[in-house]
Motif scaffolding. Sequence first.
Motif, PDB file in Angstrom:
ATOM      1  N   HIS A  45     -22.814 -41.947 -45.823  1.00 23.70           N
ATOM      2  CA  HIS A  45     -24.255 -41.739 -45.762  1.00 23.70           C
ATOM      3  C   HIS A  45     -24.674 -41.158 -44.410  1.00 23.70           C
ATOM      4  CE1 HIS A  45     -25.705 -44.406 -49.328  1.00 23.70           C
ATOM      5  NE2 HIS A  45     -24.550 -43.827 -49.601  1.00 23.70           N
ATOM      6  N   ASN A  71     -29.283 -35.429 -55.624  1.00 19.50           N
ATOM      7  CA  ASN A  71     -30.077 -36.623 -55.879  1.00 19.50           C
ATOM      8  C   ASN A  71     -29.668 -37.297 -57.185  1.00 19.50           C
ATOM      9  OD1 ASN A  71     -31.718 -36.484 -53.561  1.00 19.50           O
ATOM     10  ND2 ASN A  71     -32.964 -34.876 -54.518  1.00 19.50           N
ATOM     11  N   SER A  85     -34.024 -40.270 -56.585  1.00 19.45           N
ATOM     12  CA  SER A  85     -33.824 -40.303 -55.136  1.00 19.45           C
ATOM     13  C   SER A  85     -34.300 -38.986 -54.530  1.00 19.45           C
ATOM     14  CB  SER A  85     -32.360 -40.558 -54.789  1.00 19.45           C
ATOM     15  OG  SER A  85     -31.532 -39.509 -55.259  1.00 19.45           O
ATOM     16  N   TYR A  87     -32.937 -37.641 -51.226  1.00 23.87           N
ATOM     17  CA  TYR A  87     -32.184 -37.467 -49.978  1.00 23.87           C
ATOM     18  C   TYR A  87     -32.455 -36.102 -49.344  1.00 23.87           C
ATOM     19  CZ  TYR A  87     -29.554 -41.570 -51.466  1.00 23.87           C
ATOM     20  OH  TYR A  87     -29.216 -42.834 -51.856  1.00 23.87           O
ATOM     21  N   ASN A  95     -29.644 -35.299 -44.319  1.00 22.57           N
ATOM     22  CA  ASN A  95     -30.395 -35.354 -45.564  1.00 22.57           C
ATOM     23  C   ASN A  95     -29.481 -35.192 -46.779  1.00 22.57           C
ATOM     24  OD1 ASN A  95     -29.749 -32.707 -45.010  1.00 22.57           O
ATOM     25  ND2 ASN A  95     -31.753 -31.874 -45.567  1.00 22.57           N
ATOM     26  N   ARG A 383     -39.872 -42.992 -53.560  1.00 22.79           N
ATOM     27  CA  ARG A 383     -38.581 -42.300 -53.643  1.00 22.79           C
ATOM     28  C   ARG A 383     -38.034 -42.001 -52.255  1.00 22.79           C
ATOM     29  NH1 ARG A 383     -39.553 -37.254 -55.208  1.00 22.79           N
ATOM     30  NH2 ARG A 383     -37.361 -36.895 -55.769  1.00 22.79           N
ATOM     31  N   SER A 387     -34.778 -43.754 -50.476  1.00 24.28           N
ATOM     32  CA  SER A 387     -33.683 -42.874 -50.058  1.00 24.28           C
ATOM     33  C   SER A 387     -33.378 -43.058 -48.574  1.00 24.28           C
ATOM     34  CB  SER A 387     -34.035 -41.417 -50.350  1.00 24.28           C
ATOM     35  OG  SER A 387     -34.238 -41.214 -51.738  1.00 24.28           O
ATOM     36  N   ARG A 388     -34.413 -43.175 -47.760  1.00 22.33           N
ATOM     37  CA  ARG A 388     -34.208 -43.379 -46.327  1.00 22.33           C
ATOM     38  C   ARG A 388     -33.522 -44.719 -46.062  1.00 22.33           C
ATOM     39  NH1 ARG A 388     -35.857 -41.414 -41.519  1.00 22.33           N
ATOM     40  NH2 ARG A 388     -36.012 -42.900 -39.797  1.00 22.33           N
ATOM     41  N   ALA A 391     -29.925 -44.283 -46.988  1.00 24.34           N
ATOM     42  CA  ALA A 391     -29.220 -43.308 -46.160  1.00 24.34           C
ATOM     43  C   ALA A 391     -28.960 -43.812 -44.751  1.00 24.34           C
ATOM     44  CB  ALA A 391     -30.019 -42.012 -46.100  1.00 24.34           C
TER      45      ALA A 391
END
Length: 408
Positions: A45, A71, A85, A87, A95, A383, A387-388, A391
């Motif tokens: 990640h 995603n 997601s 990303y 990202n 979303r 995702s953050r 990640a």
Amino acid sequence: MSVVISGGGPAGMVLGLMLARAGVEVTVLEKHGDFLRDFRGDTVHASTVRLMDELGLGRKFATLPQSRLGNLVMPVPGGGQFELSAYDQLPAPYNYIAMMPQWDLLNFLVEEAQREPTFTVRMDTEATGLLREDGRVVGVRYRTRDGEEGEIRAELTVAADGRHSTLRREAGLVPEEYPVPFDTWWFRLPRHAHEQAGQPSLIPAFGDREMILSLPRDDYFQIAYFKSKGSDPQLRAEGVDGFRARIAGLLPQYADRVDQLTGMDEVHLLDVKLNRLDRWYVDGLLLIGDAAHAMSPAGGVGINLAIQDAVAAAALLAEPLRRGRPTVAALARVQQRRWWPTVVMQRLQRVLHRIMFVPVLTGRRSGPPTAFITVARRVPALRIGLSRLLALGPRPEHAPAFARRPSA
């Protein structure tokens, strides 16, 4: 000032590299002779990619074999898809999720760590017990593959030896187990040349009390099949023909290649666990990664959370190690720093289990979580926030100054 680390996985190798850069004498014990094992947590990640940059290894890391995942996309009733997601909407360059064979990552970390004069790795060497003096851990007993036995004394012993940790058991520490509704079976199928363009999305497929996810790699698909915990004897009793039929039913686009799966020995069971120690240390011993908190595969955060443990441990313990033995209070500070990020991620995984997995595997639903998708559609920030969180983690760790190097 010496440290012995049991376990040459991502957490153990990152910790060994960083402490060696601080001038600490480090010995890593790895029970296998190499790292060539499939399906050992290959999702890298943003937190780990950024760490490589901070360590001055980003350009070299970028040359390692890897693929980028798109995603997570959910099929929706009536046709169509929804990207659950986001990303790709996070700040560049962090990202994306990289898929990288873990053996390539570990060989890379070993090569870089061996540039430090205070780093040693001993392959084919397993830590089998703890050395104690006056109630304190002062090192480990070990056994090599050819039967040699010995001892290594150290000011600090670190258990990074995974969810079945020998040193955790030797220390008498027992994690609290949380219920997990499923196990995962991993295997691979060929990927044709025309299927290798772009940054493929992840699209799960749902069946009757089963689900599946295909992760595109450079020249094959890494497949994760999910079914209720304890189903392995049933699947193996059905044999490879029955398993092929299950996969073709869930992924009809792969029906032309399921015969490449020649036997059930190519289907690897992951007995999914979710647990956590109340106390990650005793005097002279620290546990990190899966030895302290086993993670579910939901979100693919396991190795990244373990690496974050290693970064925090290096940052907090390098100076105490330079002065001699780290105190119990110094070890406690590592757990204090990493405790709530671990709790947050495990609670998130339990929510994902309830939303994504339980309804399907119990037969209450045979498709994606429509209610959750509806909420995500109406609240786009959900979303990006999710995702953050996956990640970078709830408390992203950064390499301390002593471990940083100019980019090569």
